[in-house]
Design a protein around this motif. Structure first.
Motif, mmCIF file in Angstrom:
data_model
loop_
_atom_site.group_PDB
_atom_site.id
_atom_site.type_symbol
_atom_site.label_atom_id
_atom_site.label_comp_id
_atom_site.label_asym_id
_atom_site.label_seq_id
_atom_site.Cartn_x
_atom_site.Cartn_y
_atom_site.Cartn_z
ATOM 1 N N ARG A 55 -15.075 18.207 18.575
ATOM 2 C CA ARG A 55 -15.475 19.410 19.312
ATOM 3 C C ARG A 55 -15.024 19.271 20.757
ATOM 4 O O ARG A 55 -14.787 18.158 21.246
ATOM 5 N N ASN A 56 -14.900 20.414 21.434
ATOM 6 C CA ASN A 56 -14.546 20.350 22.846
ATOM 7 C C ASN A 56 -15.808 20.324 23.700
ATOM 8 O O ASN A 56 -16.906 20.553 23.208
ATOM 9 N N ASN A 57 -15.639 19.996 24.960
ATOM 10 C CA ASN A 57 -16.751 19.994 25.910
ATOM 11 C C ASN A 57 -17.217 21.423 26.166
ATOM 12 O O ASN A 57 -16.482 22.393 25.930
ATOM 13 N N TRP A 58 -18.413 21.533 26.695
ATOM 14 C CA TRP A 58 -18.864 22.810 27.228
ATOM 15 C C TRP A 58 -17.817 23.247 28.251
ATOM 16 O O TRP A 58 -17.267 22.408 28.980
ATOM 17 N N HIS A 59 -17.544 24.528 28.310
ATOM 18 C CA HIS A 59 -16.583 25.029 29.287
ATOM 19 C C HIS A 59 -16.814 26.510 29.558
ATOM 20 O O HIS A 59 -17.520 27.191 28.813
ATOM 21 N N ILE A 60 -16.205 26.971 30.631
ATOM 22 C CA ILE A 60 -16.306 28.362 31.079
ATOM 23 C C ILE A 60 -14.895 28.848 31.373
ATOM 24 O O ILE A 60 -14.091 28.110 31.953
ATOM 25 N N HIS A 61 -14.598 30.082 31.006
ATOM 26 C CA HIS A 61 -13.330 30.708 31.386
ATOM 27 C C HIS A 61 -13.606 31.637 32.560
ATOM 28 O O HIS A 61 -14.417 32.565 32.432
ATOM 29 N N HIS A 62 -12.969 31.357 33.683
ATOM 30 C CA HIS A 62 -13.142 32.170 34.887
ATOM 31 C C HIS A 62 -11.995 33.165 35.016
ATOM 32 O O HIS A 62 -10.833 32.811 34.769
ATOM 33 N N ASN A 63 -12.325 34.391 35.408
ATOM 34 C CA ASN A 63 -11.323 35.449 35.588
ATOM 35 C C ASN A 63 -10.521 35.669 34.314
ATOM 36 O O ASN A 63 -9.299 35.834 34.359
ATOM 37 N N GLY A 64 -11.213 35.639 33.184
ATOM 38 C CA GLY A 64 -10.522 35.817 31.914
ATOM 39 C C GLY A 64 -11.482 35.894 30.751
ATOM 40 O O GLY A 64 -12.615 36.364 30.880
ATOM 41 N N PHE A 65 -11.049 35.358 29.615
ATOM 42 C CA PHE A 65 -11.806 35.443 28.367
ATOM 43 C C PHE A 65 -11.194 34.467 27.378
ATOM 44 O O PHE A 65 -10.151 33.864 27.640
ATOM 45 N N GLN A 66 -11.821 34.364 26.212
ATOM 46 C CA GLN A 66 -11.229 33.629 25.100
ATOM 47 C C GLN A 66 -11.614 34.317 23.804
ATOM 48 O O GLN A 66 -12.773 34.691 23.599
ATOM 49 N N ILE A 67 -10.616 34.505 22.947
ATOM 50 C CA ILE A 67 -10.831 35.058 21.615
ATOM 51 C C ILE A 67 -10.432 33.975 20.624
ATOM 52 O O ILE A 67 -9.346 33.401 20.733
ATOM 53 N N LEU A 68 -11.308 33.686 19.677
ATOM 54 C CA LEU A 68 -11.030 32.720 18.620
ATOM 55 C C LEU A 68 -10.909 33.462 17.299
ATOM 56 O O LEU A 68 -11.813 34.216 16.925
ATOM 57 N N LEU A 69 -9.791 33.243 16.600
ATOM 58 C CA LEU A 69 -9.565 33.809 15.274
ATOM 59 C C LEU A 69 -9.573 32.636 14.310
ATOM 60 O O LEU A 69 -8.640 31.833 14.288
ATOM 61 N N VAL A 70 -10.644 32.496 13.539
ATOM 62 C CA VAL A 70 -10.807 31.330 12.677
ATOM 63 C C VAL A 70 -9.885 31.477 11.463
ATOM 64 O O VAL A 70 -9.943 32.471 10.739
ATOM 65 N N THR A 71 -9.050 30.451 11.242
ATOM 66 C CA THR A 71 -8.060 30.497 10.167
ATOM 67 C C THR A 71 -8.346 29.524 9.033
ATOM 68 O O THR A 71 -7.738 29.637 7.971
ATOM 69 N N GLY A 72 -9.240 28.554 9.233
ATOM 70 C CA GLY A 72 -9.513 27.630 8.141
ATOM 71 C C GLY A 72 -10.653 26.677 8.433
ATOM 72 O O GLY A 72 -10.985 26.408 9.588
ATOM 73 N N GLY A 73 -11.249 26.182 7.371
ATOM 74 C CA GLY A 73 -12.304 25.178 7.489
ATOM 75 C C GLY A 73 -13.630 25.761 7.926
ATOM 76 O O GLY A 73 -13.877 26.962 7.839
ATOM 77 N N GLU A 74 -14.499 24.853 8.420
ATOM 78 C CA GLU A 74 -15.820 25.240 8.907
ATOM 79 C C GLU A 74 -16.038 24.645 10.289
ATOM 80 O O GLU A 74 -15.706 23.483 10.526
ATOM 81 N N GLY A 75 -16.599 25.453 11.172
ATOM 82 C CA GLY A 75 -16.806 24.983 12.541
ATOM 83 C C GLY A 75 -18.059 25.561 13.155
ATOM 84 O O GLY A 75 -18.843 26.258 12.497
ATOM 85 N N TRP A 76 -18.217 25.236 14.431
ATOM 86 C CA TRP A 76 -19.352 25.710 15.223
ATOM 87 C C TRP A 76 -18.851 26.387 16.483
ATOM 88 O O TRP A 76 -17.832 25.991 17.052
ATOM 89 N N TYR A 77 -19.628 27.377 16.935
ATOM 90 C CA TYR A 77 -19.439 28.003 18.244
ATOM 91 C C TYR A 77 -20.828 28.174 18.829
ATOM 92 O O TYR A 77 -21.754 28.615 18.128
#
Length: 136
Positions: A55-77
Motif C-alpha cells: 500500500r502507499n502512504n497517506w497522501h494529499i493531492h494539492h491543486n488537483g485530483f486523483q481518479i482510480l480505475l480498478v482493473t484487477g484484484g482486490e484492494g483498499w481505499y
C-alpha cells in the motif's frame, strides 16, 4: 498462493517495472507502467500494480485530483476519518483536491488500478501495520 496472481502479468495493461521512484512512500512492492507520455497532457496516467499487502502512504493531492480505475484484484481505499472501502475490478474512485487518503492491495491479493493524477502530491506517514492488519 496469493489471490488474483494473474494481475502481476498485466491482465489489461502491463504491470511495468518495480516502482523504484516511489519506493520510499510504499510499504511493500509496487510496479508502475506509465501510459501517457505526451508533454502537452497535464495529468499523469499510469498503471499501478501492488503485490499482496502493498500500500502507499497517506497522501494529499494539492491543486488537483486523483481518479482510480480498478482493473484487477482486490484492494483498499481510505480517506482520513472514513472507513476503508474494499475495491474490485470495475470500481472507480474519485479523490478531490486536498483529501488525505491511501490505497493498496488487500493482504492476500494482487491489485491494479489506472491512476489519473493532476496536481502535486504531498506524501505523509505510512499506513501503520496495526491499522492495515485490522481491515477485513
Amino acid at each position: 498462493m496469493a489471490k488474483n496472481e494473474d494481475v502481476k502479468n498485466g491482465v489489461i495493461f502491463p504491470a511495468g517495472d518495480k516502482n523504484v521512484a516511489y519506493q520510499d512512500v510504499f510499504t511493500g512492492q509496487s510496479y508502475l507502467q506509465g501510459l501517457v507520455s505526451d508533454p502537452d497532457v497535464s495529468v499523469g496516467v499510469g498503471n499501478v500494480t501492488f503485490e499482496p499487502g502493498c500500500r502507499n502512504n497517506w497522501h494529499i493531492h494539492h491543486n488537483g485530483f486523483q481518479i482510480l480505475l480498478v482493473t484487477g484484484g482486490e484492494g483498499w481505499y481510505q480517506e482520513a476519518g472514513q472507513p476503508a472501502r474494499r475495491l474490485h475490478a470495475g470500481d472507480v474512485v474519485v479523490t478531490k483536491d486536498g483529501v488525505k487518503h491511501w490505497h493498496g492491495a488487500t493482504k492476500d491479493s494482487w491489485f491494479s488500478h489506472i491512476a489519473i493524477t493532476a496536481g502535486t502530491p504531498e506524501w505523509l506517514e505510512p499506513v501503520d501495520d496495526a491499522h492495515y492488519d485490522a481491515l477485513d
